[in-house]
Design a protein around this motif. Sequence first.
Motif, PDB file in Angstrom:
ATOM      1  N   ARG A 276       0.795  -1.230   0.000  1.00 10.68           N
ATOM      2  CA  ARG A 276       0.000   0.000   0.000  1.00 10.68           C
ATOM      3  C   ARG A 276       0.829   1.281   0.000  1.00 10.68           C
ATOM      4  O   ARG A 276       0.517   2.237  -0.701  1.00 10.68           O
ATOM      5  CB  ARG A 276      -0.843  -0.107   1.274  1.00 10.68           C
ATOM      6  CG  ARG A 276      -1.810   0.938   1.568  1.00 10.68           C
ATOM      7  CD  ARG A 276      -2.584   0.508   2.801  1.00 10.68           C
ATOM      8  NE  ARG A 276      -1.690   0.264   3.949  1.00 10.68           N
ATOM      9  CZ  ARG A 276      -2.093  -0.156   5.120  1.00 10.68           C
ATOM     10  NH1 ARG A 276      -3.374  -0.394   5.334  1.00 10.68           N
ATOM     11  NH2 ARG A 276      -1.225  -0.350   6.100  1.00 10.68           N
ATOM     12  N   GLY A 277       1.844   1.336   0.860  1.00 10.63           N
ATOM     13  CA  GLY A 277       2.730   2.508   0.852  1.00 10.63           C
ATOM     14  C   GLY A 277       2.254   3.689   1.662  1.00 10.63           C
ATOM     15  O   GLY A 277       2.705   4.810   1.429  1.00 10.63           O
ATOM     16  N   SER A 278       1.387   3.460   2.653  1.00 11.06           N
ATOM     17  CA  SER A 278       0.903   4.619   3.416  1.00 11.06           C
ATOM     18  C   SER A 278       2.021   5.213   4.280  1.00 11.06           C
ATOM     19  O   SER A 278       2.043   6.429   4.506  1.00 11.06           O
ATOM     20  CB  SER A 278      -0.323   4.271   4.262  1.00 11.06           C
ATOM     21  OG  SER A 278       0.016   3.459   5.357  1.00 11.06           O
ATOM     22  N   ASN A 279       2.946   4.388   4.751  1.00 13.31           N
ATOM     23  CA  ASN A 279       4.068   4.954   5.516  1.00 13.31           C
ATOM     24  C   ASN A 279       4.994   5.758   4.609  1.00 13.31           C
ATOM     25  O   ASN A 279       5.501   6.809   5.005  1.00 13.31           O
ATOM     26  CB  ASN A 279       4.842   3.848   6.242  1.00 13.31           C
ATOM     27  CG  ASN A 279       4.188   3.500   7.562  1.00 13.31           C
ATOM     28  OD1 ASN A 279       4.206   4.295   8.504  1.00 13.31           O
ATOM     29  ND2 ASN A 279       3.575   2.324   7.629  1.00 13.31           N
TER      30      ASN A 279
ATOM     31  N   PRO B  66       4.556  -2.770  13.405  1.00 13.28           N
ATOM     32  CA  PRO B  66       3.306  -2.438  14.101  1.00 13.28           C
ATOM     33  C   PRO B  66       3.098  -3.201  15.418  1.00 13.28           C
ATOM     34  O   PRO B  66       2.048  -3.820  15.624  1.00 13.28           O
ATOM     35  CB  PRO B  66       2.234  -2.780  13.063  1.00 13.28           C
ATOM     36  CG  PRO B  66       2.832  -3.889  12.272  1.00 13.28           C
ATOM     37  CD  PRO B  66       4.318  -3.628  12.238  1.00 13.28           C
TER      38      PRO B  66
ATOM     39  N   GLU C 171       1.927   5.103  13.443  1.00  7.33           N
ATOM     40  CA  GLU C 171       3.075   4.811  12.574  1.00  7.33           C
ATOM     41  C   GLU C 171       3.406   6.028  11.720  1.00  7.33           C
ATOM     42  O   GLU C 171       4.568   6.395  11.529  1.00  7.33           O
ATOM     43  CB  GLU C 171       2.774   3.621  11.655  1.00  7.33           C
ATOM     44  CG  GLU C 171       2.658   2.291  12.365  1.00  7.33           C
ATOM     45  CD  GLU C 171       2.496   1.145  11.367  1.00  7.33           C
ATOM     46  OE1 GLU C 171       3.221   1.108  10.363  1.00  7.33           O
ATOM     47  OE2 GLU C 171       1.628   0.280  11.606  1.00  7.33           O
TER      48      GLU C 171
HETATM   49  C1  GRF Z   1       2.652  -1.214   8.347  1.00  2.25           C
HETATM   50  O1  GRF Z   1       1.781  -1.610   9.377  1.00  2.25           O
HETATM   51  C2  GRF Z   1       4.086  -1.438   8.731  1.00  2.25           C
HETATM   52  O2  GRF Z   1       4.336  -1.214  10.073  1.00  2.25           O
HETATM   53  C3  GRF Z   1       4.265  -2.891   8.422  1.00  2.25           C
HETATM   54  O3  GRF Z   1       3.535  -3.108   7.230  1.00  2.25           O
HETATM   55  C4  GRF Z   1       2.506  -2.128   7.130  1.00  2.25           C
HETATM   56  C5  GRF Z   1       2.736  -1.411   5.839  1.00  2.25           C
HETATM   57  O4  GRF Z   1       1.739  -0.478   5.559  1.00  2.25           O
HETATM   58  N1  GRF Z   1       5.667  -3.238   8.361  1.00  2.25           N
HETATM   59  P1  GRF Z   1       1.945   0.601   4.412  1.00  2.25           P
HETATM   60  O5  GRF Z   1       2.318  -0.182   3.140  1.00  2.25           O
HETATM   61  O6  GRF Z   1       3.029   1.540   4.835  1.00  2.25           O
HETATM   62  O7  GRF Z   1       0.616   1.266   4.253  1.00  2.25           O
END
Ligand code: GRF
Length: 203
Positions: free
Chosen positions: A11-14, A110, A174
């Motif tokens: 997804r890449g939300s971080n 997480p 996060e």
């Molecule tokens: C997050 O919960 C991160 O902590 C874990 O995988 C998930 C990735 O989410 N390692 P995103 O792709 O950043 O939305």
Amino acid sequence: MTRLGILLSGRGSNFLAIAHAIHDGRLPDVEIAVVLSNFADAPGLAAARDLGLPAIAVPANGRKRAEHDAEFIAHLLEHQVDLVCLAGYMRLISPAFVRAFPQRILNIHPSLLPAFPGLDAQGQALDYGVAISGCTVHFVDEQLDHGAIILQRSVPVLADDTPETLSARILEQEHLAYAEGIARVLSGRYIFEGRRYRPKHAD
Ligand code: GRF
């Protein structure tokens, strides 16, 4: 300018939270140099392209980890990356990768490490019955979800939580924690005592 390399699998939300933090000034003098993924169809890679960032897929299927990682390392060096951020990168990285960027690879996980490393940390936390969980930003070493902890943020686990509701509550934290962790590392104001990360305050 500090140049970040982002590795993601989904997804890449971080990744987007880091991009927003750069945009709104929480990470001054930082830019994203390249976004890499082990999946060509990762939505995070498409989001990077939408932002006009170099976005490169290096599919891992059937390849030896060391050989696959060597290609990642080459892309990171070519884009002159100073700090590597794993952002939902769902594959172990090789020892050679860790050694190529000593104390220069961060991850977000997480859970409140060392509790619940590995996959489905939120489900593990629920099944175990903890009352508090959260997220951890840490340096990456050669063991899974193991390196020195830079910061943690906690959230309550509620009686009616499902893995989805708990994940969403943790994810909000996060998104704040990762940019803050990157800023702390880039400040250079820390030392290690054993495996312990200790912030150093300005004199
Ligand atoms: C997050 O919960 C991160 O902590 C874990 O995988 C998930 C990735 O989410 N390692 P995103 O792709 O950043 O939305």
